[in-house]
Scaffold this motif. Structure first.
Motif, PDB file in Angstrom:
ATOM      1  N   GLY A  23      18.560   7.359  -1.703  1.00  0.00           N
ATOM      2  CA  GLY A  23      18.246   8.186  -0.536  1.00  0.00           C
ATOM      3  C   GLY A  23      16.800   8.640  -0.500  1.00  0.00           C
ATOM      4  O   GLY A  23      16.151   8.628   0.549  1.00  0.00           O
ATOM      5  N   GLY A  24      16.267   9.055  -1.649  1.00  0.00           N
ATOM      6  CA  GLY A  24      14.881   9.504  -1.691  1.00  0.00           C
ATOM      7  C   GLY A  24      13.912   8.402  -1.358  1.00  0.00           C
ATOM      8  O   GLY A  24      12.920   8.613  -0.640  1.00  0.00           O
ATOM      9  N   ASN A  25      14.164   7.206  -1.853  1.00  0.00           N
ATOM     10  CA  ASN A  25      13.280   6.084  -1.562  1.00  0.00           C
ATOM     11  C   ASN A  25      13.426   5.604  -0.123  1.00  0.00           C
ATOM     12  O   ASN A  25      12.451   5.162   0.493  1.00  0.00           O
ATOM     13  CB  ASN A  25      13.540   4.948  -2.549  1.00  0.00           C
ATOM     14  N   GLN A  26      14.638   5.699   0.437  1.00  0.00           N
ATOM     15  CA  GLN A  26      14.793   5.394   1.861  1.00  0.00           C
ATOM     16  C   GLN A  26      13.962   6.352   2.707  1.00  0.00           C
ATOM     17  O   GLN A  26      13.329   5.952   3.690  1.00  0.00           O
ATOM     18  CB  GLN A  26      16.266   5.481   2.253  1.00  0.00           C
ATOM     19  N   GLN A  27      13.974   7.642   2.326  1.00  0.00           N
ATOM     20  CA  GLN A  27      13.194   8.617   3.084  1.00  0.00           C
ATOM     21  C   GLN A  27      11.707   8.308   2.997  1.00  0.00           C
ATOM     22  O   GLN A  27      10.968   8.482   3.968  1.00  0.00           O
ATOM     23  CB  GLN A  27      13.483  10.035   2.573  1.00  0.00           C
ATOM     24  N   LYS A  28      11.255   7.828   1.856  1.00  0.00           N
ATOM     25  CA  LYS A  28       9.841   7.464   1.710  1.00  0.00           C
ATOM     26  C   LYS A  28       9.486   6.271   2.604  1.00  0.00           C
ATOM     27  O   LYS A  28       8.372   6.183   3.120  1.00  0.00           O
ATOM     28  CB  LYS A  28       9.525   7.148   0.254  1.00  0.00           C
ATOM     29  N   VAL A  29      10.451   5.361   2.786  1.00  0.00           N
ATOM     30  CA  VAL A  29      10.209   4.227   3.689  1.00  0.00           C
ATOM     31  C   VAL A  29      10.074   4.723   5.130  1.00  0.00           C
ATOM     32  O   VAL A  29       9.195   4.272   5.873  1.00  0.00           O
ATOM     33  CB  VAL A  29      11.344   3.185   3.570  1.00  0.00           C
ATOM     34  N   LYS A  32       0.835  -1.208   0.000  1.00  0.00           N
ATOM     35  CA  LYS A  32       0.000   0.000   0.000  1.00  0.00           C
ATOM     36  C   LYS A  32       0.869   1.257   0.000  1.00  0.00           C
ATOM     37  O   LYS A  32       0.669   2.159  -0.826  1.00  0.00           O
ATOM     38  CB  LYS A  32      -0.919   0.015   1.221  1.00  0.00           C
ATOM     39  N   TYR A  33       1.832   1.307   0.918  1.00  0.00           N
ATOM     40  CA  TYR A  33       2.668   2.495   1.003  1.00  0.00           C
ATOM     41  C   TYR A  33       3.641   2.588  -0.162  1.00  0.00           C
ATOM     42  O   TYR A  33       4.007   3.699  -0.590  1.00  0.00           O
ATOM     43  CB  TYR A  33       3.405   2.531   2.345  1.00  0.00           C
ATOM     44  N   ARG A  34       4.042   1.445  -0.685  1.00  0.00           N
ATOM     45  CA  ARG A  34       4.875   1.465  -1.899  1.00  0.00           C
ATOM     46  C   ARG A  34       4.134   2.187  -3.021  1.00  0.00           C
ATOM     47  O   ARG A  34       4.710   3.006  -3.739  1.00  0.00           O
ATOM     48  CB  ARG A  34       5.208   0.038  -2.315  1.00  0.00           C
ATOM     49  N   GLY A  35       2.838   1.897  -3.157  1.00  0.00           N
ATOM     50  CA  GLY A  35       2.042   2.557  -4.185  1.00  0.00           C
ATOM     51  C   GLY A  35       1.707   3.993  -3.851  1.00  0.00           C
ATOM     52  O   GLY A  35       1.841   4.891  -4.682  1.00  0.00           O
ATOM     53  N   ASP A  36       1.280   4.230  -2.596  1.00  0.00           N
ATOM     54  CA  ASP A  36       0.851   5.574  -2.192  1.00  0.00           C
ATOM     55  C   ASP A  36       1.991   6.589  -2.249  1.00  0.00           C
ATOM     56  O   ASP A  36       1.785   7.744  -2.627  1.00  0.00           O
ATOM     57  CB  ASP A  36       0.265   5.543  -0.773  1.00  0.00           C
ATOM     58  N   LEU A  37       3.187   6.171  -1.844  1.00  0.00           N
ATOM     59  CA  LEU A  37       4.311   7.096  -1.777  1.00  0.00           C
ATOM     60  C   LEU A  37       5.259   6.976  -2.967  1.00  0.00           C
ATOM     61  O   LEU A  37       6.226   7.727  -3.065  1.00  0.00           O
ATOM     62  CB  LEU A  37       5.101   6.893  -0.476  1.00  0.00           C
ATOM     63  N   GLY A  38       4.980   6.043  -3.865  1.00  0.00           N
ATOM     64  CA  GLY A  38       5.818   5.913  -5.055  1.00  0.00           C
ATOM     65  C   GLY A  38       7.222   5.437  -4.756  1.00  0.00           C
ATOM     66  O   GLY A  38       8.196   5.943  -5.320  1.00  0.00           O
ATOM     67  N   ILE A  39       7.359   4.448  -3.853  1.00  0.00           N
ATOM     68  CA  ILE A  39       8.681   3.897  -3.535  1.00  0.00           C
ATOM     69  C   ILE A  39       9.142   3.042  -4.721  1.00  0.00           C
ATOM     70  O   ILE A  39       8.489   2.070  -5.085  1.00  0.00           O
ATOM     71  CB  ILE A  39       8.629   3.047  -2.254  1.00  0.00           C
ATOM     72  N   ARG A  40      10.262   3.420  -5.313  1.00  0.00           N
ATOM     73  CA  ARG A  40      10.753   2.724  -6.492  1.00  0.00           C
ATOM     74  C   ARG A  40      11.607   1.541  -6.063  1.00  0.00           C
ATOM     75  O   ARG A  40      12.721   1.700  -5.562  1.00  0.00           O
ATOM     76  CB  ARG A  40      11.569   3.681  -7.363  1.00  0.00           C
ATOM     77  N   THR A  41      11.079   0.355  -6.260  1.00  0.00           N
ATOM     78  CA  THR A  41      11.750  -0.869  -5.832  1.00  0.00           C
ATOM     79  C   THR A  41      11.184  -2.041  -6.615  1.00  0.00           C
ATOM     80  O   THR A  41       9.993  -2.039  -6.954  1.00  0.00           O
ATOM     81  CB  THR A  41      11.550  -1.108  -4.326  1.00  0.00           C
TER      82      THR A  41
END
Length: 506
Positions: free
Chosen positions: A410-416, A389-398
């Motif tokens: 770094g940006g994706n770590q901050q989103k986590v 859910k949060y991967r989709g909501d926040l656009g975590i690229r993984t």
């Protein structure tokens, strides 16, 4: 015409499930400072690891021509023997060793197996003077600030007869003054004929020191140009993110409601020096739907204030009150602070905000395990649903939510980190330098998330050393200096000049 020192041709590097570099080319002239720009995760650091032998020949496709000859780097020692030295974003110093020991670690000045400390210290002093340091060679590295440690890393490179110096985000953890000193040193080294590559997303720094720029996006080199051609920051940003960004801060119409949190008479003493008061009778409040900024110079006490409020994570002899919705709140430890409705995204996400060697899934759910458990047993399916859910909501690229956080940009770590605290359901979210070390595209996404939180009725406290960021994002700004609040103003009345005037005159 300058000679071409480095010519990387059609470099392609693939990891399981991810093509990190796709036909990337890079040309660097002798004696210039060449900037590599791109969003977090674009492939900048991967390209430099190929060049420096971290990823050896055979693990990638393409060619490296160095000093006019086709070259294969078998390992780091191979690249260093050619004078290619990389200073990574995460400094590679041994904290408990002295400056001299760090400078010559693995390259000791020894005769018959015995280190000549007198000569080592003498050579260290010469190198330290070259980078503008006056500290004794015997000083332990852990006693130095981050800015000085970065200069020690450069001195360490100079000890290896460097010809091509690569600096990966060298100012990401530095104060403004330390950043300027480092940039000045880069220009001095250039004047001495040294070729340098700087990886940076700070476009003002690129504009100041770089002779040429290569932009990488999604693992591909999309443009390369000389800065003398009058290239604007907007052009670099457009190439970095693939779109125009006329406004660096997303628009928001605030709908500010009732007061959620009130802090009064908050005082904190240093955890090791009980006679040193660090936070001095601070008081402030946060309302629903409001983004409140805290401005101040490095060392003003902003992080110490935030950590002491969040479960007394820092300091001793703490006094004062915290109220939530007009009622006293128990913030005496972290679990009680979370239960009271607080969350804190730390300045140092890698050390304090994440378990780097664990998965995205586990990092997101760890702040609220009861919601993904059946009694004492974790429900892995529920954990995965939350993470997705949060991967989709926040656009975590993984490639997947079971990937280790250490492998994210770094940006994706901050989103986590943000996902972790959003899952905890806070009413007030304290963000300490939320965009430090993050490129301009990822910053915009983080700003959008902050606006979404405010629109949902949450209160947001934003600590930032970037005044334009506070002016662009906040509804109200407090100014902090030497542990005390010295001013408060609506953002509509604020300016960088007014904030600095309050700091220097109090």
């Amino acid at each position: 015409m300058q000679d071409m020192l480095l010519d990387m041709r059609s470099i392609t590097k693939t990891f399981p499930g991810v093509k990190a570099l796709d036909n990337v080319s890079l040309q660097v002239k002798t004696g210039e400072i060449h900037a590599i720009c791109g969003e977090n995760g674009a492939g900048k650091s991967t390209l430099m690891k190929v060049l420096s032998g971290v990823y050896p020949a055979g693990s990638y496709d393409g060619e490296i021509h160095y000093d006019g000859a086709l070259t294969e780097m078998r390992d780091i020692a191979d690249s260093e023997a050619r004078g290619i030295i990389i200073i990574h974003q995460e400094l590679a110093l041994v904290p408990l060793l002295s400056i001299a020991e760090n400078l010559f670690l693995g390259n000791e000045n020894a005769r018959g197996g015995v280190i000549d400390w007198r000569d080592t210290n003498r050579r260290t002093e010469v190198l330290l003077r070259k980078v503008g340091l006056r500290d004794a060679p015997t000083t332990q590295v852990e006693k130095l600030g981050v800015g000085k440690q970065q200069l020690v890393e450069i001195a360490k490179a100079l000890a290896k007869d460097v010809r091509l110096l690569i600096l990966d985000e060298p100012t990401s953890a530095l104060s403004e003054s330390d950043s300027q000193k480092l940039l000045d040193l880069m220009l001095e080294l250039k004047a001495q004929g040294m070729t340098q590559i700087i990886i940076s997303h700070k476009l003002n720094e690129v504009r100041r020191v770089a002779d040429s720029v290569t932009v990488i996006r999604d693992g591909q080199s999309v443009s390369s140009f000389d800065t003398s051609d009058g290239i604007t920051e907007d052009r670099i940003v457009r190439d970095m993110v693939g779109r125009s960004m006329e406004n660096r801060y997303p628009e928001r119409t605030p709908e500010i409601g009732e007061r959620i949190m009130r802090v009064a008479d908050w005082s904190v003493y240093h955890p090791e020096h009980d006679d040193r008061q660090v936070i001095k009778d601070v008081g402030f409040d946060v309302r629903a739907g409001e983004v409140v900024g805290i401005a101040g110079l490095m060392g003003a006490g902003r992080t110490e204030l935030a950590m002491s409020i969040f479960g007394r994570s820092w300091g001793q002899n703490i006094s004062g009150t915290v109220e939530m919705h007009g009622q006293p709140a128990d913030v005496s430890d972290v679990s009680r602070a979370i239960a009271a409705g607080l969350a804190y995204v730390p300045e140092d996400r890698k050390s304090l905000g994440l378990i780097l060697d664990d998965s995205i899934t586990r990092n997101i759910t760890i702040s609220n395990l009861p919601d993904v458990a059946r009694g004492p047993v974790l429900n892995e399916h529920a954990e995965k649903r939350v993470a997705e859910k949060y991967r989709g909501d926040l656009g975590i690229r993984t490639p997947g939510v079971f990937q280790k956080v250490v492998n994210l940009s770094g940006g994706n770590q901050q989103k986590v980190v943000l996902s972790k605290w959003l899952f905890a359901g806070p009413e007030v979210l304290i963000l300490d330098e939320p965009t430090r070390g993050i490129d301009v595209g990822a910053k915009y996404e983080i700003y959008g998330l902050i606006n979404d939180l405010a629109a949902a009725g949450k209160g947001v406290v934003m600590i930032s050393s970037e005044m334009p960021e506070l002016l662009g994002m906040c509804d109200r700004i407090y100014v902090m200096n030497e542990g005390a609040f010295v001013g408060e103003m609506p953002a509509s009345d604020a300016s960088q000049e007014r904030i600095m005037s309050l700091i220097v005159n109090n």
